[in-house]
Motif scaffolding. Structure first.
Motif, mmCIF file in Angstrom:
data_model
loop_
_atom_site.group_PDB
_atom_site.id
_atom_site.type_symbol
_atom_site.label_atom_id
_atom_site.label_comp_id
_atom_site.label_asym_id
_atom_site.label_seq_id
_atom_site.Cartn_x
_atom_site.Cartn_y
_atom_site.Cartn_z
ATOM 1 N N TRP A 82 0.822 -1.197 0.000
ATOM 2 C CA TRP A 82 0.000 0.000 0.000
ATOM 3 C C TRP A 82 0.865 1.261 0.000
ATOM 4 O O TRP A 82 1.945 1.274 0.590
ATOM 5 C CB TRP A 82 -0.889 0.036 1.244
ATOM 6 N N CYS A 83 0.342 2.317 -0.634
ATOM 7 C CA CYS A 83 0.984 3.631 -0.624
ATOM 8 C C CYS A 83 -0.093 4.664 -0.305
ATOM 9 O O CYS A 83 -1.015 4.845 -1.097
ATOM 10 C CB CYS A 83 1.621 3.961 -1.975
ATOM 11 N N ARG A 84 0.021 5.320 0.853
ATOM 12 C CA ARG A 84 -0.987 6.281 1.277
ATOM 13 C C ARG A 84 -0.497 7.700 1.075
ATOM 14 O O ARG A 84 0.685 7.990 1.218
ATOM 15 C CB ARG A 84 -1.275 6.085 2.776
ATOM 16 N N ALA A 85 -1.414 8.610 0.770
ATOM 17 C CA ALA A 85 -1.110 10.033 0.722
ATOM 18 C C ALA A 85 -2.224 10.795 1.425
ATOM 19 O O ALA A 85 -3.398 10.526 1.192
ATOM 20 C CB ALA A 85 -0.956 10.522 -0.719
ATOM 21 N N ASP A 86 -1.841 11.745 2.264
ATOM 22 C CA ASP A 86 -2.732 12.520 3.125
ATOM 23 C C ASP A 86 -3.484 11.585 4.067
ATOM 24 O O ASP A 86 -2.919 10.575 4.496
ATOM 25 C CB ASP A 86 -3.649 13.436 2.324
ATOM 26 N N GLY A 87 -4.692 11.938 4.447
ATOM 27 C CA GLY A 87 -5.340 11.205 5.525
ATOM 28 C C GLY A 87 -4.767 11.571 6.882
ATOM 29 O O GLY A 87 -4.879 10.795 7.835
ATOM 30 N N TRP A 88 -4.201 12.777 7.000
ATOM 31 C CA TRP A 88 -3.556 13.197 8.242
ATOM 32 C C TRP A 88 -4.526 13.810 9.243
ATOM 33 O O TRP A 88 -4.097 14.266 10.303
ATOM 34 C CB TRP A 88 -2.441 14.201 7.931
ATOM 35 N N GLY A 89 -5.810 13.835 8.939
ATOM 36 C CA GLY A 89 -6.782 14.391 9.875
ATOM 37 C C GLY A 89 -7.037 15.858 9.627
ATOM 38 O O GLY A 89 -6.254 16.547 8.973
ATOM 39 N N GLN A 90 -8.148 16.357 10.172
ATOM 40 C CA GLN A 90 -8.595 17.700 9.815
ATOM 41 C C GLN A 90 -7.718 18.808 10.386
ATOM 42 O O GLN A 90 -7.752 19.931 9.892
ATOM 43 C CB GLN A 90 -10.059 17.898 10.230
ATOM 44 N N LEU A 91 -6.897 18.527 11.394
ATOM 45 C CA LEU A 91 -6.018 19.573 11.909
ATOM 46 C C LEU A 91 -4.765 19.743 11.055
ATOM 47 O O LEU A 91 -4.229 20.847 10.947
ATOM 48 C CB LEU A 91 -5.600 19.258 13.352
ATOM 49 N N LEU A 92 -4.288 18.657 10.450
ATOM 50 C CA LEU A 92 -3.001 18.685 9.765
ATOM 51 C C LEU A 92 -3.088 18.394 8.270
ATOM 52 O O LEU A 92 -2.087 18.558 7.562
ATOM 53 C CB LEU A 92 -2.046 17.655 10.410
ATOM 54 N N GLY A 93 -4.222 17.964 7.800
ATOM 55 C CA GLY A 93 -4.315 17.586 6.392
ATOM 56 C C GLY A 93 -5.746 17.358 5.964
ATOM 57 O O GLY A 93 -6.612 18.184 6.198
ATOM 58 N N ASP A 94 -5.989 16.184 5.318
ATOM 59 C CA ASP A 94 -7.292 15.875 4.715
ATOM 60 C C ASP A 94 -7.685 16.986 3.738
ATOM 61 O O ASP A 94 -8.857 17.388 3.644
ATOM 62 C CB ASP A 94 -8.377 15.701 5.773
ATOM 63 N N CYS A 95 -6.688 17.466 2.998
ATOM 64 C CA CYS A 95 -6.882 18.646 2.150
ATOM 65 C C CYS A 95 -7.851 18.347 1.009
ATOM 66 O O CYS A 95 -7.666 17.389 0.256
ATOM 67 C CB CYS A 95 -5.543 19.116 1.597
ATOM 68 N N GLY A 96 -8.874 19.174 0.898
ATOM 69 C CA GLY A 96 -9.900 18.975 -0.100
ATOM 70 C C GLY A 96 -11.079 18.165 0.384
ATOM 71 O O GLY A 96 -12.074 18.038 -0.330
ATOM 72 N N GLY A 97 -10.998 17.605 1.599
ATOM 73 C CA GLY A 97 -12.083 16.805 2.146
ATOM 74 C C GLY A 97 -13.225 17.658 2.672
ATOM 75 O O GLY A 97 -13.180 18.894 2.648
ATOM 76 N N GLY A 98 -14.248 16.991 3.193
ATOM 77 C CA GLY A 98 -15.436 17.705 3.632
ATOM 78 C C GLY A 98 -15.175 18.684 4.757
ATOM 79 O O GLY A 98 -15.676 19.812 4.742
ATOM 80 N N ALA A 99 -14.388 18.271 5.770
ATOM 81 C CA ALA A 99 -14.081 19.187 6.864
ATOM 82 C C ALA A 99 -13.226 20.351 6.384
ATOM 83 O O ALA A 99 -13.391 21.486 6.841
ATOM 84 C CB ALA A 99 -13.378 18.433 7.997
ATOM 85 N N TRP A 100 -12.312 20.078 5.462
ATOM 86 C CA TRP A 100 -11.453 21.132 4.887
ATOM 87 C C TRP A 100 -12.300 22.156 4.142
ATOM 88 O O TRP A 100 -12.131 23.368 4.313
ATOM 89 C CB TRP A 100 -10.451 20.478 3.957
ATOM 90 N N ILE A 101 -13.245 21.681 3.340
ATOM 91 C CA ILE A 101 -14.122 22.600 2.595
ATOM 92 C C ILE A 101 -15.003 23.382 3.561
ATOM 93 O O ILE A 101 -15.181 24.596 3.426
ATOM 94 C CB ILE A 101 -14.979 21.816 1.583
ATOM 95 N N GLY A 102 -15.560 22.679 4.557
ATOM 96 C CA GLY A 102 -16.417 23.357 5.516
ATOM 97 C C GLY A 102 -15.666 24.427 6.295
ATOM 98 O O GLY A 102 -16.173 25.547 6.489
ATOM 99 N N ARG A 103 -14.450 24.101 6.728
ATOM 100 C CA ARG A 103 -13.662 25.082 7.470
ATOM 101 C C ARG A 103 -13.327 26.278 6.583
ATOM 102 O O ARG A 103 -13.409 27.440 7.024
ATOM 103 C CB ARG A 103 -12.374 24.451 7.990
ATOM 104 N N ALA A 104 -12.920 26.023 5.326
ATOM 105 C CA ALA A 104 -12.594 27.123 4.417
ATOM 106 C C ALA A 104 -13.816 28.008 4.171
ATOM 107 O O ALA A 104 -13.710 29.237 4.079
ATOM 108 C CB ALA A 104 -12.056 26.570 3.104
ATOM 109 N N GLY A 105 -14.982 27.379 4.059
ATOM 110 C CA GLY A 105 -16.200 28.153 3.866
ATOM 111 C C GLY A 105 -16.529 29.006 5.072
ATOM 112 O O GLY A 105 -16.955 30.167 4.939
ATOM 113 N N LEU A 106 -16.325 28.459 6.265
ATOM 114 C CA LEU A 106 -16.583 29.230 7.481
ATOM 115 C C LEU A 106 -15.563 30.357 7.645
ATOM 116 O O LEU A 106 -15.897 31.447 8.140
ATOM 117 C CB LEU A 106 -16.564 28.315 8.705
ATOM 118 N N GLU A 107 -14.330 30.102 7.246
ATOM 119 C CA GLU A 107 -13.338 31.182 7.280
ATOM 120 C C GLU A 107 -13.770 32.332 6.377
ATOM 121 O O GLU A 107 -13.671 33.514 6.757
ATOM 122 C CB GLU A 107 -11.971 30.675 6.852
ATOM 123 N N ALA A 108 -14.277 31.994 5.175
ATOM 124 C CA ALA A 108 -14.761 33.045 4.270
ATOM 125 C C ALA A 108 -15.948 33.773 4.876
ATOM 126 O O ALA A 108 -16.107 34.997 4.697
ATOM 127 C CB ALA A 108 -15.140 32.434 2.924
#
Length: 363
Positions: free
Chosen positions: A153-179
């Motif tokens: 296996w080769c994994r990329a990201d999946g580091w969780g919402q504090l450090l990664g998961d870039c482009g995921g649902g929590a990332w989008i939600g946080r970016a939207g709330l920041e805006a």
């Protein structure tokens, strides 16, 4: 559930950032997603300091009743050969899950085998089976996983919402709330549309820090705002549209990293998970992939992560059934804690198989 002569079934469990799905299927034939018996429970993944990561007790409180409902609906005489649990955070935050799940699951199902996997692995098995390729699993979080031909296996990201998961649902939600908060302050990059949406969803934005920061299910709460970002983009909000483009670029970069690590220049590729039901984000991701990984071969997944969990469980049951003869090789590479198969056979009255002196055994 006591083991009895009868048809062998397998159970799959998909633990996402915002819910749990449990399914059962006969073990002796290919899993048919349309014919799988399923039960769902709303249960956000919870991280706690006491558990050192994902909280097994909080999960079991929701999972065991769903399992009881599912098992009670199986045909008379049915027995459970194996259970597979695919859980968000298993690879990095799953110590409590690995320690505490085996005993209760063995007692609830009578299964002889337990597969513990990261949600990336169940997403992969559900999307591509055993074929080599790359799968991007997008939900509350975001991870890409590749399988080297005949390899690992080769994994990329999946580091969780504090450090990664870039482009995921929590990332989008946080970016939207920041805006939204930028609009509240009058700073550049703000969106009045997202501010109004945030107030509809959460109430006055002044209460957001207190409402979100102390919560162990913060990632799920942030991800709840992702649909509002998508809706704002569809209504023409330029800030929201820009956020989805950025999310697509992040997801494509993560997929490319997994493909590169797996040594695949022309990978078979699948996007799976609830995040990709949003057409604007899916289009943004495919557009970015066409630039970053132009030789990739995107295609629809075979099915959801729950299908992957059932496929893993069926393979483990086949290993169990072959004990005493020639056990077939497990068809996916074992790589604890990302993917492990445990032997649950033992006295039924153990208080917790995971706490026994020798612990659960690997076949």
């Amino acid at each position: 559930m006591e083991q009895a002569a009868g048809e062998c079934w397998v159970v799959g469990v998909d633990v996402g950032g915002s819910g749990v799905r449990v399914g059962a299927a006969p073990a002796d034939r290919p899993v048919d997603p349309t014919g799988t018996r399923t039960v769902a429970a709303a249960a956000a993944a919870r991280v706690s300091a006491a558990a050192g990561g994902q909280d097994a007790r909080a999960l079991l409180d929701r999972l065991l009743p769903a399992l009881d409902t599912l098992v009670a609906g199986l045909p008379g005489g049915a027995r459970i050969g194996a259970v597979a649990v695919g859980a968000t955070g298993m690879a990095l935050l799953g110590r409590d899950l690995a320690a505490r799940l085996p005993g209760p699951l063995a007692r609830a199902t009578g299964a002889r085998r337990l597969v513990l996997a990261g949600d990336a692995v169940t997403a992969y098995a559900g999307a591509l089976g055993t074929a080599a390729g790359v799968v991007v699993a997008g939900g509350t979080g975001l991870v890409a996983i590749g399988l080297r031909p005949g390899g690992s296996w080769c994994r990329a990201d999946g580091w969780g919402q504090l450090l990664g998961d870039c482009g995921g649902g929590a990332w989008i939600g946080r970016a939207g709330l920041e805006a939204a908060l930028r609009a509240q302050d009058g700073r550049n990059g703000g969106s009045p549309v997202l501010l109004a949406a945030a107030e509809r969803h959460y109430g006055p934005v002044a209460g957001l820090p207190a409402a979100l920061q102390p919560r162990p299910d913060r990632a799920a709460l942030l991800a709840e705002f992702a649909p509002a970002v998508v809706a704002a983009a569809e209504e023409g909000c330029p800030v929201a549209s820009g956020l989805l483009r950025r999310a697509g670029e992040e997801i494509a970069a993560t997929a490319t990293a997994a493909a590169t690590a797996a040594g695949q220049a022309e990978p078979r590729l699948a996007l799976t998970g609830g995040l990709f039901r949003f057409d604007p984000l899916r289009r943004a991701t495919l557009d970015a992939l066409a630039v970053r990984l132009p030789a990739a071969r995107p295609g629809p997944p075979d099915g959801p992560p729950l299908l992957g969990a059932l496929r893993l469980a069926a393979a483990a049951a086949a290993v169990s059934a072959a004990v005493g003869t020639v056990a077939p090789e497990f068809p996916w590479p074992l790589d604890p804690p990302l993917l492990d198969v445990l032997d649950l056979a033992g006295p039924p009255d153990l208080p917790d198989l995971a706490a026994a002196e020798d612990g659960p055994r690997r076949p």
